[in-house]
Design a protein around this motif. Structure first.
Motif, PDB file in Angstrom:
ATOM      1  N   ILE A   1     -36.463  17.346  71.424  1.00 46.03           N
ATOM      2  CA  ILE A   1     -37.046  18.619  71.000  1.00 46.03           C
ATOM      3  C   ILE A   1     -38.494  18.715  71.464  1.00 46.03           C
ATOM      4  CG2 ILE A   1     -37.841  19.884  68.954  1.00 46.03           C
ATOM      5  CD1 ILE A   1     -35.247  19.051  67.592  1.00 46.03           C
ATOM      6  N   GLU A   2     -39.251  17.632  71.346  1.00 49.10           N
ATOM      7  CA  GLU A   2     -40.639  17.648  71.807  1.00 49.10           C
ATOM      8  C   GLU A   2     -40.722  17.887  73.312  1.00 49.10           C
ATOM      9  OE1 GLU A   2     -43.569  17.585  70.181  1.00 49.10           O
ATOM     10  OE2 GLU A   2     -42.369  17.750  68.365  1.00 49.10           O
ATOM     11  N   LEU A   3     -39.805  17.304  74.081  1.00 48.71           N
ATOM     12  CA  LEU A   3     -39.782  17.553  75.529  1.00 48.71           C
ATOM     13  C   LEU A   3     -39.462  19.013  75.831  1.00 48.71           C
ATOM     14  CD1 LEU A   3     -37.970  14.360  76.849  1.00 48.71           C
ATOM     15  CD2 LEU A   3     -40.350  14.995  77.182  1.00 48.71           C
ATOM     16  N   ILE A   4     -38.516  19.593  75.098  1.00 50.06           N
ATOM     17  CA  ILE A   4     -38.163  20.996  75.311  1.00 50.06           C
ATOM     18  C   ILE A   4     -39.341  21.901  74.964  1.00 50.06           C
ATOM     19  CG2 ILE A   4     -36.684  22.871  74.481  1.00 50.06           C
ATOM     20  CD1 ILE A   4     -34.451  20.778  74.192  1.00 50.06           C
ATOM     21  N   VAL A   5     -40.029  21.610  73.864  1.00 50.32           N
ATOM     22  CA  VAL A   5     -41.188  22.421  73.457  1.00 50.32           C
ATOM     23  C   VAL A   5     -42.299  22.324  74.494  1.00 50.32           C
ATOM     24  CG1 VAL A   5     -43.029  22.592  71.737  1.00 50.32           C
ATOM     25  CG2 VAL A   5     -40.672  22.387  71.006  1.00 50.32           C
ATOM     26  N   LYS A   6     -42.527  21.120  75.046  1.00 47.55           N
ATOM     27  CA  LYS A   6     -43.551  20.982  76.085  1.00 47.55           C
ATOM     28  C   LYS A   6     -43.188  21.782  77.327  1.00 47.55           C
ATOM     29  CE  LYS A   6     -45.413  16.501  74.792  1.00 47.55           C
ATOM     30  NZ  LYS A   6     -45.564  15.083  75.173  1.00 47.55           N
ATOM     31  N   MET A   7     -41.906  21.778  77.705  1.00 50.46           N
ATOM     32  CA  MET A   7     -41.478  22.567  78.868  1.00 50.46           C
ATOM     33  C   MET A   7     -41.668  24.057  78.624  1.00 50.46           C
ATOM     34  SD  MET A   7     -38.151  20.845  80.659  1.00 50.46           S
ATOM     35  CE  MET A   7     -37.086  21.167  79.289  1.00 50.46           C
ATOM     36  N   ILE A   8     -41.309  24.525  77.433  1.00 49.79           N
ATOM     37  CA  ILE A   8     -41.460  25.950  77.119  1.00 49.79           C
ATOM     38  C   ILE A   8     -42.934  26.335  77.115  1.00 49.79           C
ATOM     39  CG2 ILE A   8     -41.173  27.665  75.283  1.00 49.79           C
ATOM     40  CD1 ILE A   8     -38.510  26.306  74.634  1.00 49.79           C
ATOM     41  N   LYS A   9     -43.786  25.487  76.534  1.00 49.29           N
ATOM     42  CA  LYS A   9     -45.222  25.781  76.537  1.00 49.29           C
ATOM     43  C   LYS A   9     -45.789  25.769  77.954  1.00 49.29           C
ATOM     44  CE  LYS A   9     -46.452  24.325  71.897  1.00 49.29           C
ATOM     45  NZ  LYS A   9     -47.258  23.401  71.089  1.00 49.29           N
ATOM     46  N   TYR A  10     -45.305  24.865  78.803  1.00 48.72           N
ATOM     47  CA  TYR A  10     -45.765  24.818  80.188  1.00 48.72           C
ATOM     48  C   TYR A  10     -45.350  26.073  80.946  1.00 48.72           C
ATOM     49  CZ  TYR A  10     -46.548  23.175  84.932  1.00 48.72           C
ATOM     50  OH  TYR A  10     -46.978  23.058  86.224  1.00 48.72           O
ATOM     51  N   ILE A  11     -44.142  26.542  80.698  1.00 48.14           N
ATOM     52  CA  ILE A  11     -43.656  27.752  81.369  1.00 48.14           C
ATOM     53  C   ILE A  11     -44.422  28.979  80.881  1.00 48.14           C
ATOM     54  CG2 ILE A  11     -41.663  29.296  81.580  1.00 48.14           C
ATOM     55  CD1 ILE A  11     -39.902  26.746  81.550  1.00 48.14           C
ATOM     56  N   LEU A  12     -44.729  29.032  79.596  1.00 48.25           N
ATOM     57  CA  LEU A  12     -45.399  30.205  79.030  1.00 48.25           C
ATOM     58  C   LEU A  12     -46.921  30.137  79.112  1.00 48.25           C
ATOM     59  CD1 LEU A  12     -43.237  30.804  75.844  1.00 48.25           C
ATOM     60  CD2 LEU A  12     -43.101  31.984  78.034  1.00 48.25           C
ATOM     61  N   ARG A  13     -47.470  29.077  79.650  1.00 50.47           N
ATOM     62  CA  ARG A  13     -48.926  28.915  79.724  1.00 50.47           C
ATOM     63  C   ARG A  13     -49.631  30.059  80.459  1.00 50.47           C
ATOM     64  NH1 ARG A  13     -50.637  23.284  81.632  1.00 50.47           N
ATOM     65  NH2 ARG A  13     -49.757  22.783  79.618  1.00 50.47           N
ATOM     66  N   PRO A  14     -49.147  30.527  81.619  1.00 50.67           N
ATOM     67  CA  PRO A  14     -49.841  31.647  82.271  1.00 50.67           C
ATOM     68  C   PRO A  14     -49.804  32.940  81.454  1.00 50.67           C
ATOM     69  CG  PRO A  14     -48.351  30.582  83.819  1.00 50.67           C
ATOM     70  CD  PRO A  14     -48.091  29.994  82.480  1.00 50.67           C
ATOM     71  N   ILE A  15     -48.708  33.171  80.762  1.00 53.25           N
ATOM     72  CA  ILE A  15     -48.604  34.383  79.950  1.00 53.25           C
ATOM     73  C   ILE A  15     -49.563  34.300  78.767  1.00 53.25           C
ATOM     74  CG2 ILE A  15     -47.030  35.740  78.520  1.00 53.25           C
ATOM     75  CD1 ILE A  15     -44.768  34.759  80.380  1.00 53.25           C
ATOM     76  N   ILE A  16     -49.636  33.151  78.127  1.00 48.52           N
ATOM     77  CA  ILE A  16     -50.551  32.972  76.996  1.00 48.52           C
ATOM     78  C   ILE A  16     -51.993  33.103  77.462  1.00 48.52           C
ATOM     79  CG2 ILE A  16     -51.372  31.295  75.299  1.00 48.52           C
ATOM     80  CD1 ILE A  16     -48.476  30.268  75.129  1.00 48.52           C
ATOM     81  N   PHE A  17     -52.322  32.555  78.627  1.00 49.12           N
ATOM     82  CA  PHE A  17     -53.664  32.674  79.178  1.00 49.12           C
ATOM     83  C   PHE A  17     -54.018  34.135  79.401  1.00 49.12           C
ATOM     84  CE2 PHE A  17     -56.403  33.006  82.944  1.00 49.12           C
ATOM     85  CZ  PHE A  17     -57.517  32.325  82.469  1.00 49.12           C
ATOM     86  N   LEU A  18     -53.081  34.899  79.950  1.00 54.41           N
ATOM     87  CA  LEU A  18     -53.316  36.323  80.199  1.00 54.41           C
ATOM     88  C   LEU A  18     -53.544  37.074  78.892  1.00 54.41           C
ATOM     89  CD1 LEU A  18     -53.346  38.617  82.331  1.00 54.41           C
ATOM     90  CD2 LEU A  18     -50.918  38.902  81.825  1.00 54.41           C
ATOM     91  N   PHE A  19     -52.738  36.804  77.869  1.00 56.87           N
ATOM     92  CA  PHE A  19     -52.910  37.477  76.582  1.00 56.87           C
ATOM     93  C   PHE A  19     -54.237  37.105  75.933  1.00 56.87           C
ATOM     94  CE2 PHE A  19     -48.166  38.028  76.301  1.00 56.87           C
ATOM     95  CZ  PHE A  19     -48.226  39.404  76.438  1.00 56.87           C
ATOM     96  N   ARG A  20     -54.674  35.872  76.069  1.00 62.21           N
ATOM     97  CA  ARG A  20     -55.966  35.474  75.498  1.00 62.21           C
ATOM     98  C   ARG A  20     -57.118  36.167  76.210  1.00 62.21           C
ATOM     99  NH1 ARG A  20     -54.906  29.058  74.515  1.00 62.21           N
ATOM    100  NH2 ARG A  20     -53.640  29.321  72.641  1.00 62.21           N
ATOM    101  N   LYS A  21     -57.024  36.311  77.531  1.00 62.20           N
ATOM    102  CA  LYS A  21     -58.067  37.018  78.270  1.00 62.20           C
ATOM    103  C   LYS A  21     -58.130  38.482  77.850  1.00 62.20           C
ATOM    104  CE  LYS A  21     -60.073  34.066  80.871  1.00 62.20           C
ATOM    105  NZ  LYS A  21     -61.463  33.747  80.668  1.00 62.20           N
TER     106      LYS A  21
END
Length: 142
Positions: free
Chosen positions: A94-114
Motif C-alpha cells: 500500500i505504501e508503494l502504491i501511495v508513493k506511485m500515486i503521489k509521484y504521478i500527481l505531483r505536477p498537478i499538485i504543484f500547479l494547484f499550489r501555484k
C-alpha cells in the motif's frame, strides 16, 4: 444449489472479503489526512455501495444471486485472514502504491499550489486598497 456452486460461492466470498479489506485500507491510507471530513465519509459510503453491488453481481453470475449465511461467514473469514496475517505485508505494498500515486500527481499538485498562491497574493493586494478606500470615505464623511 449443487455442491460446485456452493464451493464457488464460498471461495468467491473468501477472496472478496480479502480484496475488499485490502482496497478499503488502501483508500483509508490515501485519505488519512481527512480524518473527520465529509469527503472521506461520502467516499466510504460510495465505496461500500459499489463493493456491495460488485459482490451481488459476482453471486448473480455464480448462483443466480442467492445469498446464504455461510457466504457472509466466509467473507468474514477473509477479512480476519487479511487483518491477522497479511496486513503487515500488504501495508508495504500500500505504501508503494501511495508513493506511485503521489509521484504521478505531483505536477498537478504543484500547479494547484501555484494557482492557489497567486489567488492568495491577489486577494492580499486587493484587500489593501479596499481598506485604504474605506478609511478615505470615513474621513470625508466627518
Amino acid at each position: 444449489m449443487d455442491l460446485i456452486r456452493q464451493i464457488q460461492g464460498i471461495s468467491y466470498s473468501l477472496v472478496y472479503g480479502f480484496v475488499f479489506t485490502f482496497v478499503y485500507s488502501l483508500i483509508n491510507r490515501l485519505f488519512y489526512k481527512y480524518h473527520q471530513c465529509i469527503i472521506r465519509l461520502f467516499l466510504q459510503i460510495i465505496i461500500g455501495v459499489i463493493f456491495g453491488y460488485i459482490y451481488y453481481l459476482g453471486l448473480l453470475k455464480i448462483n443466480n444471486g442467492v445469498i446464504r449465511i455461510y457466504f457472509f461467514v466466509s467473507m468474514l473469514i477473509g477479512y480476519i485472514l487479511y487483518l491477522n496475517y497479511y496486513n503487515y505485508y500488504m501495508f508495504i505494498l500500500i505504501e508503494l502504491i501511495v508513493k506511485m500515486i503521489k509521484y504521478i500527481l505531483r505536477p498537478i499538485i504543484f500547479l494547484f499550489r501555484k494557482v492557489n498562491g497567486i489567488i492568495k497574493r491577489v486577494k492580499k493586494v486587493m484587500r489593501w486598497p479596499k481598506e485604504k478606500f474605506s478609511k478615505q470615505s470615513k474621513d470625508s464623511c466627518t
